[in-house]
Design a protein around this motif. Structure first.
Motif, short mmCIF file in Angstrom:
data_model
loop_
_atom_site.label_atom_id
_atom_site.label_comp_id
_atom_site.label_asym_id
_atom_site.label_seq_id
_atom_site.Cartn_x
_atom_site.Cartn_y
_atom_site.Cartn_z
N SER A 1 0.82 -1.22 0.00
CA SER A 1 0.00 0.00 0.00
C SER A 1 0.85 1.26 0.00
O SER A 1 2.00 1.26 0.46
CB SER A 1 -0.90 0.03 1.24
OG SER A 1 -1.68 1.21 1.22
N GLY B 1 -2.51 1.33 7.18
CA GLY B 1 -3.84 1.02 6.66
C GLY B 1 -4.16 -0.46 6.75
O GLY B 1 -3.53 -1.22 7.50
N ASN B 2 -5.15 -0.85 5.96
CA ASN B 2 -5.65 -2.23 6.04
C ASN B 2 -4.63 -3.26 5.59
O ASN B 2 -4.47 -4.31 6.23
CB ASN B 2 -6.91 -2.34 5.19
CG ASN B 2 -8.03 -1.52 5.78
OD1 ASN B 2 -8.32 -1.62 6.97
ND2 ASN B 2 -8.65 -0.67 4.96
N ASP C 1 -1.33 -2.94 5.48
CA ASP C 1 -0.23 -3.00 6.46
C ASP C 1 -0.63 -3.88 7.63
O ASP C 1 0.16 -4.74 8.08
CB ASP C 1 0.11 -1.60 6.98
CG ASP C 1 1.05 -0.82 6.05
OD1 ASP C 1 1.28 -1.28 4.92
OD2 ASP C 1 1.54 0.25 6.48
N PHE D 1 -7.99 1.05 -8.51
CA PHE D 1 -8.53 1.01 -9.87
C PHE D 1 -8.40 -0.39 -10.49
O PHE D 1 -7.86 -0.56 -11.58
CB PHE D 1 -7.90 2.08 -10.77
CG PHE D 1 -8.41 3.46 -10.44
CD1 PHE D 1 -9.61 3.92 -10.98
CD2 PHE D 1 -7.73 4.27 -9.56
CE1 PHE D 1 -10.11 5.17 -10.64
CE2 PHE D 1 -8.22 5.53 -9.21
CZ PHE D 1 -9.41 5.98 -9.75
N TYR D 2 -8.86 -1.38 -9.73
CA TYR D 2 -8.89 -2.78 -10.21
C TYR D 2 -7.49 -3.36 -10.44
O TYR D 2 -7.35 -4.34 -11.18
CB TYR D 2 -9.74 -2.90 -11.48
CG TYR D 2 -11.23 -3.03 -11.19
CD1 TYR D 2 -11.90 -4.24 -11.40
CD2 TYR D 2 -11.96 -1.97 -10.68
CE1 TYR D 2 -13.24 -4.37 -11.12
CE2 TYR D 2 -13.31 -2.10 -10.39
CZ TYR D 2 -13.95 -3.30 -10.61
OH TYR D 2 -15.28 -3.43 -10.32
N VAL E 1 -6.83 -6.54 -0.83
CA VAL E 1 -7.78 -5.81 0.01
C VAL E 1 -8.44 -4.71 -0.81
O VAL E 1 -7.75 -3.82 -1.35
CB VAL E 1 -7.02 -5.16 1.20
CG1 VAL E 1 -8.01 -4.47 2.13
CG2 VAL E 1 -6.19 -6.18 1.95
N ALA E 2 -9.77 -4.76 -0.89
CA ALA E 2 -10.49 -3.76 -1.69
C ALA E 2 -11.49 -3.00 -0.83
O ALA E 2 -12.08 -3.56 0.10
CB ALA E 2 -11.22 -4.44 -2.84
N LEU F 1 -13.12 -7.67 -9.43
CA LEU F 1 -12.36 -6.68 -8.67
C LEU F 1 -10.89 -7.06 -8.49
O LEU F 1 -10.02 -6.20 -8.47
CB LEU F 1 -13.05 -6.53 -7.30
CG LEU F 1 -12.69 -5.39 -6.38
CD1 LEU F 1 -12.72 -4.06 -7.09
CD2 LEU F 1 -13.67 -5.36 -5.20
N LYS G 1 -13.14 -3.22 2.74
CA LYS G 1 -12.16 -2.71 3.73
C LYS G 1 -11.62 -1.39 3.17
O LYS G 1 -10.69 -1.38 2.37
CB LYS G 1 -11.00 -3.71 3.91
CG LYS G 1 -11.43 -5.12 4.21
CD LYS G 1 -11.73 -5.30 5.69
CE LYS G 1 -12.33 -6.65 5.97
NZ LYS G 1 -13.79 -6.73 5.73
#
Ligand SMILES: Cc1cc2nc3c(=O)[nH]c(=O)nc-3n(C[C@H](O)[C@H](O)[C@H](O)COP(=O)(O)O)c2cc1C
Length: 205
Positions: free
Chosen positions: A14, A19-20, A22, A95-96, A136-137, A145, A173
Protein backbone atom coordinates in the motif's frame (compact mmCIF):
# COMPACT_ATOMS: atom_id res chain seq x y z
CA UNK A 1 19.10 -24.77 -0.55
CA UNK A 2 21.87 -22.69 1.03
CA UNK A 3 21.11 -19.57 -1.05
CA UNK A 4 17.68 -19.23 0.52
CA UNK A 5 17.02 -17.33 3.71
CA UNK A 6 14.84 -18.98 6.34
CA UNK A 7 12.35 -16.11 6.38
CA UNK A 8 8.98 -15.88 4.67
CA UNK A 9 8.85 -12.44 3.09
CA UNK A 10 5.61 -10.50 3.31
CA UNK A 11 5.55 -7.64 0.80
CA UNK A 12 3.25 -4.82 1.96
CA UNK A 13 2.20 -2.89 -1.14
CA UNK A 14 0.00 0.00 0.00
CA UNK A 15 0.91 3.66 -0.36
CA UNK A 16 -0.87 4.30 2.95
CA UNK A 17 1.03 3.73 6.16
CA UNK A 18 -0.92 1.96 8.91
CA UNK A 19 -3.84 1.02 6.66
CA UNK A 20 -5.65 -2.23 6.04
CA UNK A 21 -3.00 -4.03 4.04
CA UNK A 22 -0.23 -3.00 6.46
CA UNK A 23 -2.33 -4.49 9.25
CA UNK A 24 -3.05 -7.60 7.16
CA UNK A 25 0.66 -7.98 6.35
CA UNK A 26 1.51 -7.92 10.08
CA UNK A 27 -1.22 -10.52 10.67
CA UNK A 28 0.19 -12.78 7.93
CA UNK A 29 3.64 -12.46 9.54
CA UNK A 30 2.06 -13.34 12.90
CA UNK A 31 0.57 -16.44 11.27
CA UNK A 32 4.02 -17.52 10.07
CA UNK A 33 5.45 -17.04 13.57
CA UNK A 34 2.46 -18.81 15.14
CA UNK A 35 3.36 -21.84 13.01
CA UNK A 36 6.96 -21.73 14.26
CA UNK A 37 8.50 -19.89 11.31
CA UNK A 38 10.27 -16.60 10.74
CA UNK A 39 8.78 -13.75 8.74
CA UNK A 40 9.78 -10.29 7.68
CA UNK A 41 7.47 -7.57 6.38
CA UNK A 42 9.00 -5.65 3.46
CA UNK A 43 7.27 -2.32 2.87
CA UNK A 44 7.54 -1.63 -0.86
CA UNK A 45 6.84 2.12 -0.54
CA UNK A 46 10.03 2.48 1.56
CA UNK A 47 12.15 1.62 -1.49
CA UNK A 48 12.94 4.08 -4.22
CA UNK A 49 12.25 2.50 -7.62
CA UNK A 50 12.51 4.21 -11.00
CA UNK A 51 10.15 3.38 -13.84
CA UNK A 52 11.26 0.95 -16.56
CA UNK A 53 12.48 2.95 -19.57
CA UNK A 54 11.34 0.28 -22.04
CA UNK A 55 14.79 0.72 -23.61
CA UNK A 56 15.08 -3.06 -24.17
CA UNK A 57 18.73 -3.05 -23.07
CA UNK A 58 17.97 -6.09 -20.93
CA UNK A 59 16.98 -7.99 -24.08
CA UNK A 60 20.35 -7.26 -25.67
CA UNK A 61 22.59 -7.59 -22.62
CA UNK A 62 24.23 -11.00 -22.23
CA UNK A 63 23.19 -11.24 -18.56
CA UNK A 64 19.89 -9.38 -19.02
CA UNK A 65 21.06 -6.50 -16.83
CA UNK A 66 19.04 -3.29 -16.44
CA UNK A 67 20.58 0.12 -17.18
CA UNK A 68 18.88 1.47 -14.03
CA UNK A 69 20.26 -1.34 -11.85
CA UNK A 70 22.69 0.80 -9.83
CA UNK A 71 20.49 3.89 -9.69
CA UNK A 72 17.75 2.86 -7.30
CA UNK A 73 16.64 0.09 -4.94
CA UNK A 74 14.72 -2.18 -7.32
CA UNK A 75 17.52 -4.75 -7.23
CA UNK A 76 17.45 -4.80 -3.41
CA UNK A 77 13.82 -5.87 -3.62
CA UNK A 78 14.62 -8.47 -6.29
CA UNK A 79 17.43 -9.88 -4.12
CA UNK A 80 14.90 -10.35 -1.33
CA UNK A 81 12.47 -12.04 -3.68
CA UNK A 82 15.17 -14.36 -5.01
CA UNK A 83 16.24 -15.46 -1.54
CA UNK A 84 12.85 -16.08 0.09
CA UNK A 85 11.60 -19.66 0.59
CA UNK A 86 8.07 -18.36 0.08
CA UNK A 87 6.50 -14.94 -0.37
CA UNK A 88 3.20 -13.26 0.42
CA UNK A 89 2.01 -10.10 -1.33
CA UNK A 90 -0.47 -8.06 0.66
CA UNK A 91 -1.91 -5.29 -1.44
CA UNK A 92 -4.84 -2.94 -1.74
CA UNK A 93 -6.72 -2.69 -4.99
CA UNK A 94 -6.33 0.65 -6.79
CA UNK A 95 -8.53 1.01 -9.87
CA UNK A 96 -8.89 -2.78 -10.21
CA UNK A 97 -5.10 -3.18 -10.14
CA UNK A 98 -2.00 -3.16 -7.95
CA UNK A 99 -0.86 0.22 -6.59
CA UNK A 100 1.50 2.09 -8.90
CA UNK A 101 4.61 1.91 -6.68
CA UNK A 102 4.36 -1.87 -6.60
CA UNK A 103 3.58 -2.02 -10.33
CA UNK A 104 6.58 0.21 -11.07
CA UNK A 105 8.79 -2.32 -9.33
CA UNK A 106 7.10 -5.20 -11.16
CA UNK A 107 7.72 -3.51 -14.53
CA UNK A 108 11.40 -3.40 -13.63
CA UNK A 109 11.39 -7.21 -13.53
CA UNK A 110 11.32 -7.21 -17.33
CA UNK A 111 15.00 -8.21 -17.16
CA UNK A 112 13.98 -11.43 -15.39
CA UNK A 113 11.36 -12.09 -18.08
CA UNK A 114 14.12 -11.65 -20.68
CA UNK A 115 16.50 -13.91 -18.75
CA UNK A 116 13.85 -16.63 -18.61
CA UNK A 117 13.12 -16.23 -22.33
CA UNK A 118 16.85 -16.59 -23.06
CA UNK A 119 17.08 -19.66 -20.81
CA UNK A 120 19.69 -18.19 -18.46
CA UNK A 121 20.77 -20.90 -16.02
CA UNK A 122 21.09 -18.62 -12.96
CA UNK A 123 17.36 -17.97 -13.16
CA UNK A 124 16.07 -21.32 -14.40
CA UNK A 125 18.04 -23.08 -11.65
CA UNK A 126 16.08 -21.43 -8.86
CA UNK A 127 14.05 -23.78 -6.67
CA UNK A 128 10.33 -23.98 -7.41
CA UNK A 129 8.53 -21.99 -4.73
CA UNK A 130 5.00 -21.01 -3.78
CA UNK A 131 3.66 -17.50 -3.57
CA UNK A 132 0.58 -16.19 -1.80
CA UNK A 133 -1.45 -13.00 -1.86
CA UNK A 134 -3.95 -11.16 0.27
CA UNK A 135 -5.79 -8.52 -1.75
CA UNK A 136 -7.78 -5.81 0.01
CA UNK A 137 -10.49 -3.76 -1.69
CA UNK A 138 -12.61 -0.89 -0.43
CA UNK A 139 -15.74 -1.85 -2.37
CA UNK A 140 -17.98 -4.72 -1.30
CA UNK A 141 -18.96 -5.67 -4.87
CA UNK A 142 -17.36 -6.13 -8.27
CA UNK A 143 -17.15 -9.56 -9.87
CA UNK A 144 -13.69 -8.99 -11.36
CA UNK A 145 -12.36 -6.68 -8.67
CA UNK A 146 -9.27 -8.78 -7.99
CA UNK A 147 -8.56 -10.16 -11.49
CA UNK A 148 -6.08 -7.47 -12.57
CA UNK A 149 -3.93 -7.68 -9.43
CA UNK A 150 -4.05 -11.50 -9.38
CA UNK A 151 -2.93 -11.85 -13.00
CA UNK A 152 -0.15 -9.28 -12.64
CA UNK A 153 1.20 -11.04 -9.56
CA UNK A 154 0.89 -14.47 -11.20
CA UNK A 155 2.88 -13.53 -14.30
CA UNK A 156 5.41 -11.47 -12.33
CA UNK A 157 6.19 -14.27 -9.88
CA UNK A 158 6.38 -17.05 -12.46
CA UNK A 159 9.61 -15.51 -13.77
CA UNK A 160 11.17 -16.25 -10.38
CA UNK A 161 9.95 -19.84 -10.27
CA UNK A 162 7.16 -18.87 -7.89
CA UNK A 163 3.63 -20.23 -8.43
CA UNK A 164 0.88 -18.02 -7.07
CA UNK A 165 -1.84 -19.76 -5.05
CA UNK A 166 -5.43 -18.52 -5.20
CA UNK A 167 -5.35 -15.19 -3.31
CA UNK A 168 -7.28 -14.36 -0.18
CA UNK A 169 -9.58 -11.55 -1.32
CA UNK A 170 -11.01 -9.16 1.26
CA UNK A 171 -13.85 -6.81 0.29
CA UNK A 172 -15.34 -3.76 1.94
CA UNK A 173 -12.16 -2.71 3.73
CA UNK A 174 -11.88 1.00 3.01
CA UNK A 175 -11.33 3.10 6.13
CA UNK A 176 -8.03 2.61 7.93
CA UNK A 177 -9.34 0.38 10.74
CA UNK A 178 -11.70 -1.81 8.70
CA UNK A 179 -9.38 -4.81 8.58
CA UNK A 180 -8.57 -4.60 12.29
CA UNK A 181 -12.30 -4.56 13.09
CA UNK A 182 -12.98 -7.83 11.25
CA UNK A 183 -11.94 -10.95 13.19
CA UNK A 184 -12.80 -13.23 10.26
CA UNK A 185 -10.42 -11.35 7.97
CA UNK A 186 -7.74 -11.51 10.66
CA UNK A 187 -8.24 -15.28 10.83
CA UNK A 188 -7.84 -15.57 7.07
CA UNK A 189 -4.58 -13.60 7.19
CA UNK A 190 -3.24 -15.73 10.05
CA UNK A 191 -4.12 -18.90 8.12
CA UNK A 192 -2.36 -17.53 5.04
CA UNK A 193 0.78 -16.99 7.12
CA UNK A 194 0.64 -20.56 8.39
CA UNK A 195 0.21 -21.82 4.82
CA UNK A 196 3.15 -19.73 3.61
CA UNK A 197 5.36 -21.17 6.34
CA UNK A 198 4.30 -24.73 5.46
CA UNK A 199 5.23 -24.02 1.83
CA UNK A 200 8.58 -22.53 2.90
CA UNK A 201 9.42 -25.62 4.94
CA UNK A 202 8.88 -27.77 1.86
CA UNK A 203 11.57 -25.75 0.07
CA UNK A 204 13.99 -25.46 3.00
CA UNK A 205 14.06 -29.16 3.94
C1 LIG B 1 -6.04 5.43 -5.73
C2 LIG B 1 -7.03 4.49 -5.13
C3 LIG B 1 -7.78 3.67 -5.97
C4 LIG B 1 -8.69 2.77 -5.45
N1 LIG B 1 -9.39 1.96 -6.29
C5 LIG B 1 -10.22 1.03 -5.78
C6 LIG B 1 -10.93 0.13 -6.63
O1 LIG B 1 -10.80 0.14 -7.87
N2 LIG B 1 -11.79 -0.76 -6.08
C7 LIG B 1 -11.96 -0.83 -4.71
O2 LIG B 1 -12.73 -1.68 -4.25
N3 LIG B 1 -11.29 0.00 -3.87
C8 LIG B 1 -10.43 0.92 -4.37
N4 LIG B 1 -9.74 1.75 -3.53
C9 LIG B 1 -9.93 1.62 -2.07
C10 LIG B 1 -8.81 0.80 -1.42
O3 LIG B 1 -8.69 -0.47 -2.03
C11 LIG B 1 -9.11 0.62 0.05
O4 LIG B 1 -9.24 1.88 0.67
C12 LIG B 1 -8.06 -0.21 0.78
O5 LIG B 1 -8.47 -0.45 2.11
C13 LIG B 1 -6.75 0.52 0.83
O6 LIG B 1 -5.84 -0.29 1.48
P1 LIG B 1 -4.81 0.28 2.55
O7 LIG B 1 -5.63 0.68 3.75
O8 LIG B 1 -3.90 -0.84 2.81
O9 LIG B 1 -4.13 1.44 1.93
C14 LIG B 1 -8.85 2.68 -4.04
C15 LIG B 1 -8.08 3.51 -3.19
C16 LIG B 1 -7.18 4.40 -3.74
C17 LIG B 1 -6.37 5.26 -2.80
Amino acid sequence: MSDLSAEVLVFACSHRSGGNSDAAAEMVAAGVRQAGGAARVVVVRDYSVLACLACRSCAKDELSRCVLGAKDQAEELFALLLSAPSVVFVSPIYFYALPSLCKTWIDRSQRFWEARRKGEAWLLGLPERQGFACLVAGQPLGQRLFDGARLTLKYFLVNFGITLAEPVCLRGKDARGDFAADPEAAGQALALGREAWAAAQGVLK
